[in-house]
Scaffold this motif. Structure first.
Motif, short mmCIF file in Angstrom:
data_model
loop_
_atom_site.label_atom_id
_atom_site.label_comp_id
_atom_site.label_asym_id
_atom_site.label_seq_id
_atom_site.Cartn_x
_atom_site.Cartn_y
_atom_site.Cartn_z
N MET A 175 -5.63 6.20 4.01
CA MET A 175 -4.87 6.29 5.19
C MET A 175 -3.40 6.20 4.90
O MET A 175 -2.48 5.87 5.67
CB MET A 175 -5.31 5.04 5.86
N ASN A 176 -2.98 6.25 3.36
CA ASN A 176 -1.75 5.88 3.22
C ASN A 176 -1.00 7.64 3.13
O ASN A 176 -1.23 8.23 2.52
CB ASN A 176 -1.73 5.59 1.75
N LEU A 177 -0.05 7.55 4.12
CA LEU A 177 0.80 8.87 4.26
C LEU A 177 1.33 9.47 3.09
O LEU A 177 1.18 10.64 2.58
CB LEU A 177 1.78 8.59 5.46
N LEU A 178 1.85 8.46 2.19
CA LEU A 178 2.31 9.08 0.93
C LEU A 178 1.40 9.56 0.00
O LEU A 178 2.00 10.59 -0.70
CB LEU A 178 3.04 7.94 0.21
N ASN A 179 0.21 9.52 0.11
CA ASN A 179 -1.03 10.07 -0.80
C ASN A 179 -1.00 11.53 -0.40
O ASN A 179 -1.50 12.14 -1.32
CB ASN A 179 -2.10 9.13 -0.90
#
Length: 333
Positions: A175-179
């Motif tokens: 759920m981490n957008l940056l990944n």
């Protein structure tokens, strides 16, 4: 590249992407299994890390070609993504909770949003659409996003404290957008700079080298039991190698008649939304069928959904309105 050739290539890439996603969800190792079965499950797991990044790249590429206004764009996405997403995943959720229990509004919302479920992709995708609506106008801005995301992904894989905390703050790294931003932004940049032809040329030129490199990485990971995932130490290297190999294969496949593969690419979103209805059953039954059936899990799963959709469309052939409604609800494009 002409429009027809581009469309075929996108469908081929989507076919490989959905195959990868299903591989990830069928890579379940039976208890006390043989070395061969363990190896097959590992290969399914390794193959399973290509799908989501590839889908993000394709989505970014197509997003960069958008000519609609902000309002019209979101009206279209509400019909082509949000509606089938809610409809299909509600069916999948009911299928799960009616067997295992845990019915509640909060559980349903978490399931839809992808918290510990595969639809995290859609949640992140819609956020990326909104975020890059303005950023996509600047090649510099898109490039900065790619570099920043790459740094966070690599450092996170090697245990960087800041990256790890961000993954915890977003509940899961999925759920981490940056990944995921690196892949979506790369798709945008490929379209805006018209470098897609260069990628095709590169993938053909280094096909043998990238295939050998990918094979080497798989062997090393297997022998030394090194984690292989979207977020592991060598994730970015592995995914780049996978993408080069798959693009190289797809470019070559354009020279052949592969209508069945193009059809799977066309059905890919519907397969993504509905494939988990049969995954559990297929995984369990294949365990009793031996090595061959375990290796064929992803293909059986995809064909299960594909045939089901084709059968329903056949039933609705005489009732075009019902057929159109059905296709809209399951995300057929």
């Amino acid at each position: 590249m002409d429009t027809n050739k581009e469309r075929k290539l996108i469908y081929l890439l989507k076919a490989f992407a959905i195959f990868s996603v299903v591989c990830a969800h069928t890579a379940v190792e039976p208890e006390n299994c043989s070395f061969v079965v363990r190896l097959i499950v590992k290969l399914l797991s390794y193959t399973g890390t290509l799908g989501v990044p590839l889908f993000f790249i394709i989505s970014g590429y197509l997003f960069a070609k958008n000519k609609h206004s902000f309002t019209v764009f979101w009206k279209i996405k509400s019909k082509t993504i949000i509606l089938p997403w809610v409809f299909c995943e509600t069916i999948v959720w009911l299928y799960v909770v009616l067997r295992k229990g845990g019915i509640s509004l909060v559980a349903w919302l978490k399931f839809l949003l992808g918290i510990n479920h595969s639809t995290y992709y859609l949640t992140i995708l819609l956020i990326l659409y909104f975020m890059f609506w303005w950023i996509k106008k600047s090649n510099v801005g898109v490039t900065v996003c790619i570099l920043f995301s790459a740094v966070m992904l690599i450092t996170g894989g090697w245990g960087n404290t800041i990256a790890m905390k961000l993954n915890q703050w977003t509940i899961t790294p999925y759920m981490n957008l940056l990944n995921w931003m690196i892949y979506f932004a790369s798709g945008i940049l490929l379209q805006k700079t018209e470098k897609i032809k260069d990628l095709f040329y590169l993938s053909k030129k280094v096909f043998l080298a990238s295939s050998l490199g990918l094979s080497f990485m798989m062997v090393i990971h297997f022998l030394y039991n090194i984690p292989w995932s979207y977020f592991s130490q060598y994730a970015l290297i592995n995914i780049v190698l996978q993408i080069l190999v798959v693009v190289g294969v797809c470019v070559r496949l354009l020279e052949y008649k592969v209508e069945w593969l193009l059809k799977i690419g066309e059905y890919s979103f519907s397969i993504y939304l509905l494939h988990e209805l049969g995954t559990g059953i297929i995984v369990r039954l294949s365990t009793y069928g031996g090595v061959v059936l375990i290796a064929l899990r992803p293909i059986i799963n995809i064909m299960f959904v594909f045939v089901g959709i084709a059968f329903m469309n056949l039933i609705f052939t005489r009732f075009r309105k019902f057929k159109n409604v059905f296709n809209m609800l399951i995300g057929m494009r």
